[in-house]
Enzyme design. Structure first.
Site, PDB file in Angstrom:
ATOM      1  N   GLY B 112       0.796  -1.223   0.000  1.00 57.25           N
ATOM      2  CA  GLY B 112       0.000   0.000   0.000  1.00 57.25           C
ATOM      3  C   GLY B 112       0.826   1.270   0.000  1.00 57.25           C
ATOM      4  N   ASP B 140      -2.666 -12.694 -11.692  1.00 61.70           N
ATOM      5  CA  ASP B 140      -3.879 -13.130 -10.996  1.00 61.70           C
ATOM      6  C   ASP B 140      -4.947 -12.058 -11.176  1.00 61.70           C
ATOM      7  OD1 ASP B 140      -2.813 -15.436  -9.915  1.00 61.70           O
ATOM      8  OD2 ASP B 140      -2.144 -14.459  -8.077  1.00 61.70           O
ATOM      9  N   TYR B 147      -0.957  -4.005 -12.683  1.00 64.93           N
ATOM     10  CA  TYR B 147      -0.033  -3.996 -13.830  1.00 64.93           C
ATOM     11  C   TYR B 147      -0.493  -3.034 -14.924  1.00 64.93           C
ATOM     12  CZ  TYR B 147       2.375  -7.842 -11.579  1.00 64.93           C
ATOM     13  OH  TYR B 147       3.084  -8.592 -10.677  1.00 64.93           O
TER      14      TYR B 147
END
Lengths: 167, 167
Positions: B112, B140, B147
């Protein structure tokens, strides 16, 4: 598939290297052989890849890529002095947990006879012998069904592929 | 991001190897370092990967996989005697045409704060220096957006990923 004239095992290994195997041929005039160790003429290889629509790459870069590949498989049309390369695939990977398949091609003249499937079987068997757990590839839209028919799982557990380009 | 106390360049390379780089830290108490060459304690690495939900793998197989990887990147929480591994990613590939990213993880406690993005930047920069043209990964569902936000292209030209498992 017709079984063409068979090559003596010692001749097969002498010309095509350890673990070479004769491939059932669609034409009894042709003797076809899978090999992991016979070296490639890089111009012949790039010409083959071009027939499948890949764009030409600098030979120097291709040589380095092949040198660093985990496995290179050639499908050869046998000739005692001058075998011709009619199929190819290579893998990168760590040799144990993961391998990734690249540059799969069968020359268009020889397509439609199951040679692509046999090439993949030979490649997967070689990876299995190494102990590789999982094999991956990126399929063009035109060949997705080809891989699915052979038991490849498309995007298991929602995996998506992502690409990043240096240029 | 706060710039934490900086490590002298010679100390950085002495502990973390050539090309190591300090990572902007979310907490001034923490000095964070990226490294390509500092070796891993495989039990510590597998514990880190477990925190991200990867299942544990035999250490012997992981060792071989790392030995055969093209690039391994560690993110370390600096301590002069006992640095802790808090992030990791590795690549397989041929080092010139293709590289594939595996096992990307940031310890949940440190997530985070943009460390994953910085880890990927360090990894991609290292691949770019090698001269790698194209980098791929399998994302995933939970990290696809991560990404994409960083400029990765999802399934360019209709590419789909396919998996084959040895067992």
């Amino acid at each position: 598939m017709i079984s063409s004239s068979s090559l003596a095992a010692d001749l097969l290994e002498e010309i095509y290297g350890e673990g070479a195997r004769q491939c059932p041929s669609p034409n009894e005039q042709l003797t076809l052989v899978f090999s992991k160790y016979k070296s490639f003429d890089l111009v012949e290889l790039e010409q083959l890849l071009e027939t499948a629509g890949w764009s030409r790459r600098p030979v120097r870069r291709v040589r380095r890529a092949l040198d660093n590949s985990l496995l290179k498989v050639g499908l050869w049309c046998h000739h005692s002095r001058c075998p011709r390369l009619i199929g190819f695939a290579r893998c990168t990977g760590d040799g144990i947990l993961e391998a990734t398949v690249w540059d799969v091609v069968i020359h268009p003249v020889y397509q439609g006879s199951g040679l692509g499937k046999q090439l993949m079987n030979y490649l997967l068997e070689s990876l299995r012998k190494m102990g590789v757990e999982s094999v991956t590839l990126f399929a063009d839209p035109g060949v997705i069904e080809f891989y699915q028919r052979q038991g490849w799982e498309l995007e298991p557990r929602g995996h998506r592929c992502a690409f990043w380009y240096a240029n």
